[in-house]
Design a protein around this motif. Structure first.
Motif, short mmCIF file in Angstrom:
data_model
loop_
_atom_site.label_atom_id
_atom_site.label_comp_id
_atom_site.label_asym_id
_atom_site.label_seq_id
_atom_site.Cartn_x
_atom_site.Cartn_y
_atom_site.Cartn_z
N LYS A 128 0.82 -1.21 0.00
CA LYS A 128 0.00 0.00 0.00
C LYS A 128 0.86 1.27 0.00
N VAL A 129 1.99 1.22 0.69
CA VAL A 129 2.86 2.41 0.73
C VAL A 129 3.93 2.34 -0.37
N GLY A 130 3.79 1.39 -1.26
CA GLY A 130 4.68 1.32 -2.43
C GLY A 130 6.04 0.71 -2.16
N LEU A 131 6.15 -0.13 -1.14
CA LEU A 131 7.47 -0.66 -0.76
C LEU A 131 7.53 -2.19 -0.71
N ALA A 132 6.66 -2.84 -1.44
CA ALA A 132 6.67 -4.30 -1.40
C ALA A 132 8.04 -4.85 -1.80
N ASP A 133 8.70 -4.18 -2.74
CA ASP A 133 10.01 -4.67 -3.20
C ASP A 133 11.12 -4.45 -2.18
N TRP A 134 10.82 -3.71 -1.14
CA TRP A 134 11.85 -3.36 -0.16
C TRP A 134 11.66 -4.11 1.15
N ALA A 135 10.79 -5.11 1.14
CA ALA A 135 10.40 -5.79 2.37
C ALA A 135 11.59 -6.34 3.15
N ASP A 136 12.60 -6.84 2.46
CA ASP A 136 13.71 -7.46 3.19
C ASP A 136 14.91 -6.53 3.34
N HIS A 137 14.70 -5.24 3.14
CA HIS A 137 15.79 -4.30 3.36
C HIS A 137 15.77 -3.73 4.78
N LEU A 138 16.96 -3.48 5.29
CA LEU A 138 17.08 -2.88 6.61
C LEU A 138 16.86 -1.36 6.51
N PRO A 139 16.45 -0.73 7.62
CA PRO A 139 16.22 0.71 7.57
C PRO A 139 17.40 1.51 7.00
N ASN A 140 18.65 1.10 7.32
CA ASN A 140 19.77 1.90 6.81
C ASN A 140 20.00 1.74 5.30
N GLU A 141 19.22 0.86 4.68
CA GLU A 141 19.28 0.75 3.21
C GLU A 141 18.15 1.54 2.55
N LEU A 142 17.38 2.25 3.36
CA LEU A 142 16.22 2.99 2.84
C LEU A 142 16.48 4.50 2.96
N SER A 143 15.86 5.26 2.05
CA SER A 143 15.91 6.72 2.15
C SER A 143 14.99 7.17 3.29
N GLY A 144 15.10 8.45 3.65
CA GLY A 144 14.24 8.99 4.71
C GLY A 144 12.76 8.82 4.38
N GLY A 145 12.42 9.12 3.14
CA GLY A 145 11.01 9.00 2.73
C GLY A 145 10.53 7.56 2.78
N GLN A 146 11.42 6.64 2.38
CA GLN A 146 11.04 5.22 2.45
C GLN A 146 10.87 4.77 3.89
N LYS A 147 11.77 5.24 4.76
CA LYS A 147 11.64 4.87 6.19
C LYS A 147 10.30 5.35 6.74
N GLN A 148 9.93 6.59 6.37
CA GLN A 148 8.67 7.09 6.91
C GLN A 148 7.49 6.30 6.33
N ARG A 149 7.63 5.85 5.09
CA ARG A 149 6.54 5.04 4.53
C ARG A 149 6.44 3.68 5.23
N VAL A 150 7.58 3.11 5.61
CA VAL A 150 7.55 1.87 6.41
C VAL A 150 6.84 2.15 7.73
N ALA A 151 7.17 3.29 8.34
CA ALA A 151 6.54 3.63 9.62
C ALA A 151 5.03 3.81 9.45
N ILE A 152 4.62 4.35 8.31
CA ILE A 152 3.19 4.52 8.05
C ILE A 152 2.53 3.15 7.86
N ALA A 153 3.21 2.26 7.14
CA ALA A 153 2.68 0.90 6.99
C ALA A 153 2.54 0.23 8.36
N ARG A 154 3.53 0.43 9.21
CA ARG A 154 3.48 -0.15 10.56
C ARG A 154 2.28 0.40 11.34
N ALA A 155 2.06 1.73 11.21
CA ALA A 155 0.94 2.35 11.92
C ALA A 155 -0.40 1.82 11.40
#
Ligand code: ADP
Ligand code: MG
Length: 233
Positions: A128-155
């Motif tokens: 839903k947040v457009g990050l299905a392809d990034w599922a197995d990446h660690l936070p330090n492999e993500l940009s700030g915007g991607q990290k926030q989208r992971v946090a939104i998915a978590r919420a």
């Protein structure tokens, strides 16, 4: 959904009291997209933390979905938080050694959701947040915007009634901020109630209602046509 009357909050500072919220009256209906504005120190986070049952007022009442929130044990408060509220923070608050999928899944683990369903739901919301392809990446492999989208998915993963976001774009550049707001607008259009604390006027203008805090009081509360967030600026 949210009903606040005459809310006061003070913090002890030495042997004096800092009176931060001085009689807030506020209500929010299901489906709203609201920004809480005000300069630094005006009490925005204090207000949001009380709405999030992370803190309590000293005086006044707070009803969440018809339930009076008062003197709750930590366990009951945690139950209400799990059931009603999703949180998004300026600094993302991801766990560094867990990948994106496991970050989204972690709250579900604490809520007793089965392993299979955790996996499915987490993938669904990452998609839903457009990050299905990034599922197995660690936070330090993500940009700030991607990290926030992971946090939104978590919420979103526990399907809360209300999303509470404290300066969700505060650590992001303008383009990335607008991407995050585009996503938040989409989530709201699907029916989720969202409250965003921000001190950035352009972010507030992307919401349907701007509540202005000053010196512990709401000095303005205006419903309006939101500016559509367009990421490619
Ligand atoms: P904002 O989010 O609008 O910047 P806050 O709600 O964080 O404002 O803080 C409002 C005021 O309360 C500030 O003056 C801040 O220093 C003070 N404050 C916030 N939290 C505490 C605390 N736990 N103890 C003492 N003072 C606090
Ligand atoms: Mg704050």
């Amino acid at each position: 959904m949210i009903e606040i009357t005459n809310l006061h909050k003070s913090y002890p500072v030495g042997n004096r009291k800092l009176h931060v919220l001085k009689g807030i009256n506020f209500s929010a209906q299901e489906g709203e997209l609201i920004s809480i504005m005000g300069s630094s120190g005006s009490g925005k986070s204090t207000f949001l933390n009380i709405l999030g049952i992370l803190d309590e007022g000293d005086e006044g009442t707070f009803h969440l979905d018809g339930t009076l929130i008062q003197n709750l044990s930590e366990k009951v408060a945690a139950n209400y938080r799990n059931q009603f509220l999703g949180f998004i923070f300026q600094s993302f608050n991801l766990i560094n050694y867990k990948n994106a999928l496991d970050n989204v899944a972690l709250p579900l683990y604490y809520q007793g959701v089965s392993r299979k369903e955790r996996h499915e739901r987490s993938l669904f919301y990452l998609e839903k947040v457009g990050l299905a392809d990034w599922a197995d990446h660690l936070p330090n492999e993500l940009s700030g915007g991607q990290k926030q989208r992971v946090a939104i998915a978590r919420a979103l993963a526990s399907n809360p009634k209300v999303l509470l976001a404290d300066e969700p774009t505060g650590a992001l550049d303008t383009k990335t901020s607008y991407e995050v707001m585009e996503l938040i607008q989409k989530i709201n259009e699907e029916g989720k109630t969202v409250l965003i604390v921000t001190h950035e006027p352009d972010i507030a203008e992307m919401t349907k209602r701007i509540v202005h805090l000053k010196d512990g009081l709401i000095i303005n509360d205006e419903r309006r046509e939101p500016v559509k967030a367009v990421a490619h600026v």
